[in-house]
Write a protein that holds these residues in place. Sequence first.
Motif, PDB file in Angstrom:
ATOM      1  N   ILE A 124       0.229  -1.140   0.201  1.00 53.97           N
ATOM      2  CA  ILE A 124      -0.049  -0.139   0.624  1.00 53.97           C
ATOM      3  C   ILE A 124       0.912   1.110   0.046  1.00 53.97           C
ATOM      4  N   ILE A 125       0.960   2.135  -0.973  1.00 52.54           N
ATOM      5  CA  ILE A 125       1.817   3.287  -1.440  1.00 52.54           C
ATOM      6  C   ILE A 125       1.055   4.375  -0.936  1.00 52.54           C
ATOM      7  N   PRO A 126       2.146   5.266  -1.063  1.00 48.59           N
ATOM      8  CA  PRO A 126       1.121   6.790  -0.189  1.00 48.59           C
ATOM      9  C   PRO A 126       1.410   7.634  -1.755  1.00 48.59           C
ATOM     10  N   TRP A 127       1.027   8.880  -1.731  1.00 48.61           N
ATOM     11  CA  TRP A 127       0.743   9.792  -3.036  1.00 48.61           C
ATOM     12  C   TRP A 127       1.990  10.393  -2.824  1.00 48.61           C
ATOM     13  N   ASN A 128       3.263  10.841  -2.085  1.00 54.66           N
ATOM     14  CA  ASN A 128       4.044  11.654  -1.784  1.00 54.66           C
ATOM     15  C   ASN A 128       5.206  11.427  -2.371  1.00 54.66           C
ATOM     16  N   GLY A 157       9.434   1.122  -5.937  1.00 53.07           N
ATOM     17  CA  GLY A 157      10.986   0.869  -6.193  1.00 53.07           C
ATOM     18  C   GLY A 157      11.424   0.314  -4.611  1.00 53.07           C
ATOM     19  N   ARG A 158      11.283   1.050  -3.509  1.00 52.49           N
ATOM     20  CA  ARG A 158      12.257   0.548  -2.511  1.00 52.49           C
ATOM     21  C   ARG A 158      10.996  -0.478  -2.345  1.00 52.49           C
ATOM     22  N   SER A 159       9.636  -1.200  -1.953  1.00 53.53           N
ATOM     23  CA  SER A 159       9.117  -2.130  -1.719  1.00 53.53           C
ATOM     24  C   SER A 159       8.736  -2.831  -2.384  1.00 53.53           C
ATOM     25  N   VAL A 200      -0.203  -4.685  -5.850  1.00 52.40           N
ATOM     26  CA  VAL A 200      -0.046  -3.022  -5.479  1.00 52.40           C
ATOM     27  C   VAL A 200      -1.314  -2.086  -5.361  1.00 52.40           C
ATOM     28  N   LYS A 201      -1.359  -1.522  -3.815  1.00 49.47           N
ATOM     29  CA  LYS A 201      -3.308  -0.531  -4.023  1.00 49.47           C
ATOM     30  C   LYS A 201      -2.022   0.881  -3.970  1.00 49.47           C
ATOM     31  N   PRO A 202      -1.909   1.514  -5.017  1.00 48.23           N
ATOM     32  CA  PRO A 202      -1.407   2.972  -4.751  1.00 48.23           C
ATOM     33  C   PRO A 202      -1.990   3.807  -4.356  1.00 48.23           C
ATOM     34  N   ALA A 203      -1.593   5.315  -4.353  1.00 48.49           N
ATOM     35  CA  ALA A 203      -2.398   5.895  -3.438  1.00 48.49           C
ATOM     36  C   ALA A 203      -3.712   6.473  -4.533  1.00 48.49           C
ATOM     37  N   GLU A 204      -4.971   7.099  -4.192  1.00 45.42           N
ATOM     38  CA  GLU A 204      -5.517   7.257  -4.807  1.00 45.42           C
ATOM     39  C   GLU A 204      -5.343   8.752  -5.902  1.00 45.42           C
ATOM     40  N   ASP A 205      -4.330   9.816  -5.165  1.00 42.18           N
ATOM     41  CA  ASP A 205      -4.643  10.906  -5.586  1.00 42.18           C
ATOM     42  C   ASP A 205      -3.518  10.800  -6.552  1.00 42.18           C
ATOM     43  N   GLY A 209       2.076   4.916   5.068  1.00 44.35           N
ATOM     44  CA  GLY A 209       1.770   5.703   4.916  1.00 44.35           C
ATOM     45  C   GLY A 209       1.813   6.512   6.357  1.00 44.35           C
ATOM     46  N   SER A 210       0.601   7.181   6.978  1.00 45.48           N
ATOM     47  CA  SER A 210       0.166   7.856   7.834  1.00 45.48           C
ATOM     48  C   SER A 210      -0.199   7.278   9.613  1.00 45.48           C
ATOM     49  N   THR A 211       0.471   6.897  10.251  1.00 47.22           N
ATOM     50  CA  THR A 211       0.380   6.603  11.133  1.00 47.22           C
ATOM     51  C   THR A 211      -1.572   5.679  12.016  1.00 47.22           C
ATOM     52  N   GLU A 271       5.638   1.788   7.666  1.00 49.04           N
ATOM     53  CA  GLU A 271       6.859   2.881   7.249  1.00 49.04           C
ATOM     54  C   GLU A 271       5.893   3.948   7.141  1.00 49.04           C
ATOM     55  N   LEU A 272       5.583   4.729   8.861  1.00 50.29           N
ATOM     56  CA  LEU A 272       4.797   5.383   9.152  1.00 50.29           C
ATOM     57  C   LEU A 272       5.409   7.277   9.050  1.00 50.29           C
ATOM     58  N   GLY A 273       4.781   8.304   9.508  1.00 47.74           N
ATOM     59  CA  GLY A 273       5.496   9.305   9.904  1.00 47.74           C
ATOM     60  C   GLY A 273       6.397   9.772  10.490  1.00 47.74           C
ATOM     61  N   SER A 292       2.855  17.176  16.299  1.00 46.79           N
ATOM     62  CA  SER A 292       2.289  16.463  15.015  1.00 46.79           C
ATOM     63  C   SER A 292       3.246  16.729  13.566  1.00 46.79           C
ATOM     64  N   GLU A 293       2.800  15.902  12.984  1.00 46.58           N
ATOM     65  CA  GLU A 293       3.616  15.730  11.840  1.00 46.58           C
ATOM     66  C   GLU A 293       2.499  16.969  11.013  1.00 46.58           C
ATOM     67  N   ILE A 294       3.265  17.642  10.213  1.00 40.15           N
ATOM     68  CA  ILE A 294       2.008  18.484   9.206  1.00 40.15           C
ATOM     69  C   ILE A 294       1.937  17.691   8.569  1.00 40.15           C
TER      70      ILE A 294
HETATM   71  P1  NAD Z   1      -2.753   7.468   4.585  1.00 42.27           P
HETATM   72  O1  NAD Z   1      -2.526   6.532   5.401  1.00 42.27           O
HETATM   73  O2  NAD Z   1      -4.055   8.397   4.408  1.00 42.27           O
HETATM   74  O3  NAD Z   1      -2.707   6.715   2.940  1.00 42.27           O
HETATM   75  C1  NAD Z   1      -2.018   6.266   2.536  1.00 42.27           C
HETATM   76  C2  NAD Z   1      -2.016   4.931   1.808  1.00 42.27           C
HETATM   77  O4  NAD Z   1      -2.967   4.096   2.616  1.00 42.27           O
HETATM   78  C3  NAD Z   1      -3.370   5.641   0.194  1.00 42.27           C
HETATM   79  O5  NAD Z   1      -2.322   4.575  -0.568  1.00 42.27           O
HETATM   80  C4  NAD Z   1      -4.297   5.209   1.023  1.00 42.27           C
HETATM   81  O6  NAD Z   1      -5.133   5.081  -0.227  1.00 42.27           O
HETATM   82  C5  NAD Z   1      -4.331   4.298   1.549  1.00 42.27           C
HETATM   83  N1  NAD Z   1      -5.557   4.093   2.576  1.00 42.27           N
HETATM   84  C6  NAD Z   1      -5.691   4.613   3.409  1.00 42.27           C
HETATM   85  N2  NAD Z   1      -6.354   4.690   4.292  1.00 42.27           N
HETATM   86  C7  NAD Z   1      -6.739   3.177   4.421  1.00 42.27           C
HETATM   87  C8  NAD Z   1      -7.355   1.424   4.884  1.00 42.27           C
HETATM   88  N3  NAD Z   1      -8.273   2.049   5.950  1.00 42.27           N
HETATM   89  N4  NAD Z   1      -7.227   0.479   4.773  1.00 42.27           N
HETATM   90  C9  NAD Z   1      -6.039   0.901   3.858  1.00 42.27           C
HETATM   91  N5  NAD Z   1      -5.254   1.368   3.539  1.00 42.27           N
HETATM   92  C10 NAD Z   1      -5.937   3.125   3.170  1.00 42.27           C
HETATM   93  O7  NAD Z   1      -1.499   8.478   4.417  1.00 42.27           O
HETATM   94  P2  NAD Z   1      -1.320   9.470   3.165  1.00 42.27           P
HETATM   95  O8  NAD Z   1      -1.921  10.815   3.468  1.00 42.27           O
HETATM   96  O9  NAD Z   1      -1.585   9.223   1.390  1.00 42.27           O
HETATM   97  O10 NAD Z   1       0.352   9.961   3.175  1.00 42.27           O
HETATM   98  C11 NAD Z   1       1.057  10.372   3.663  1.00 42.27           C
HETATM   99  C12 NAD Z   1       1.671  10.026   5.256  1.00 42.27           C
HETATM  100  O11 NAD Z   1       2.769   9.317   4.892  1.00 42.27           O
HETATM  101  C13 NAD Z   1       2.219  10.484   6.205  1.00 42.27           C
HETATM  102  O12 NAD Z   1       2.529  10.148   7.480  1.00 42.27           O
HETATM  103  C14 NAD Z   1       3.833  10.042   5.868  1.00 42.27           C
HETATM  104  O13 NAD Z   1       4.592  10.585   6.770  1.00 42.27           O
HETATM  105  C15 NAD Z   1       4.169   8.766   5.695  1.00 42.27           C
HETATM  106  N6  NAD Z   1       4.700   8.215   4.615  1.00 42.27           N
HETATM  107  C16 NAD Z   1       5.646   7.514   5.729  1.00 42.27           C
HETATM  108  C17 NAD Z   1       6.816   6.610   4.624  1.00 42.27           C
HETATM  109  C18 NAD Z   1       8.169   6.085   5.359  1.00 42.27           C
HETATM  110  O14 NAD Z   1       8.350   5.744   4.592  1.00 42.27           O
HETATM  111  N7  NAD Z   1       7.815   5.835   6.465  1.00 42.27           N
HETATM  112  C19 NAD Z   1       7.266   7.186   3.102  1.00 42.27           C
HETATM  113  C20 NAD Z   1       6.109   8.489   2.762  1.00 42.27           C
HETATM  114  C21 NAD Z   1       4.868   8.941   3.755  1.00 42.27           C
END
Ligand code: NAD
Length: 479
Positions: A146-150, A157-159, A172-177, A226-228, A248-250, A380-382
């Motif tokens: 599960i991959i975020p948008w940033n 690549g790394r995962s 892979v479930k990429p981010a919707e954004d 993604g987010s914590t 891998e979180l915030g 907090s993470e902004i």
């Molecule tokens: P997010 O948690 O909202 O979303 C990340 C991914 O999870 C997206 O693909 C999203 O669609 C999916 N997702 C959302 N809700 C879900 C659910 N209930 N079940 C399963 N999947 C779900 O995070 P974001 O806003 O896309 O990304 C920003 C966050 O990611 C920040 O907190 C940032 O620090 C973190 N991040 C961490 C790393 C790292 O390597 N530690 C790298 C990049 C981003």
Amino acid sequence: MQEGLCWINGHARTAVDGGWIDNVDPSDGVSFGRLARGKAADIDAAVSAAHDAFKNRWQRVSAVERGRVMTRLATLVTQDAAQLASLEARDTGKPISQARADVVALARYFEFYAGACDKLHGQTLPYAEGYTVLTLREPHGVTGHIIPWNYPMQIFGRSVGAALAAGNCCVVKPAEDACLSLLRVAALASEAGLPDGVLNLVPGLGIEAGAALAAHPDIQHLSFTGSTATGKLVAQACALRASPVTLELGGKSPQLVFEDADLDAALPVLVNAVIQNAGQTCSAGSRVLVQDTIADRLIEALAHRFCALRAGPSSADLDLGPLVSRKQQQVVWDFLSAAQREGLEVAAQGSVVDDAPEQGFYQAPVLFADVPQSSRLTQSEIFGPVLVVQRFTDEADALRLANDTPYGLVAGLWTRDGARQLRLAKQLHSGQVFINNYGAGGGVELPFGGVKGSGYGREKGFEALYGFTQLKTIAIRHG
Ligand code: NAD
């Protein structure tokens, strides 16, 4: 109009129920295409294709041949750099030169893990007389990602790079954004010779496709970035089916600047660490802790640099682009309003260029000095271009401030004192510590991951391969 489809079993297809998600350009706020809105049925199809590919194809491919396919993919990514960078820049809003750097990193991940395929091995262990004991490193089977948008390309690549190298098939479930670049990479992977079904992508919403992937009984390892808050939900879903997960979180990463630091070297790095990708970086250096004896000087120098920073459309390639979405812009605005209510004063602010489209999701970079430890801004993470500066008196005070947040991803140390460097590096609560540098240019080879609220497990480097395998011990009694 640009369309992003599901990629399942080597073919592009619409979502089973025909749903779509609007794709918006953060630079002007205008929709430029649509993404397939995959749901549970699409995840089921992808997981089933991946299992079939694992059993009948990928498992039979030798390690050296896996490496060759991945090397070809790295070459194709490099040849396609202009197109991939332009997709990533439009999708995420990041300045085009940052998107180009992300393509280089993506190719580098495939190159690195291609070379690692045939170097991942078990051991023989000394045991009792008459026995030979050995260990095998075996793939999990089908891994979920599960991959975020940033940083879609870098995180993919790394995962996925490490998972494929270890012999897994991936869903892979990429981010919707932001996910157009990844759909293109999936097609390139087929061109490179990756067998159908080894790599599958299902775009969709987190609560639909993401939740379905995390809960799927046939996913044998999950890598979540993604987010914590979401990470905890995903870990819960994995725990219910006793499946391993990497989180891998915030972060709220501090950079500690001592009075003996080389400030000329530190300054540009301190600024870049928080404005890169408009602050939407998990490892952003979003707190600067500075020794009180040099604090006024450093704050003044930072303020000078912040005033000169400019945000604008990704194509203008300025210091920073827009934030990824209206939602993320609102998140940052909420933090800034809270800071105002707390009575915190802005020490300096950059600007958004005049010709930036009005509907784009821009935020000028902001510097706050002397922010209390208890402030939301500190804790907090902004995920925006906001830097918080705090003063400390001595090493103990610096450590106390640095470690007192819920996060522990990365830390930076700026000091010429070698004993202090090691003393503090050992006591900082974080997965990585950079001394007199920060981020080390991305560091494909360097294990990365967090402690505390920043997650667990490690990606990047050789270490990631261990997470994508399980160890089997074989004891042979031969007398
Ligand atoms: P997010 O948690 O909202 O979303 C990340 C991914 O999870 C997206 O693909 C999203 O669609 C999916 N997702 C959302 N809700 C879900 C659910 N209930 N079940 C399963 N999947 C779900 O995070 P974001 O806003 O896309 O990304 C920003 C966050 O990611 C920040 O907190 C940032 O620090 C973190 N991040 C961490 C790393 C790292 O390597 N530690 C790298 C990049 C981003």
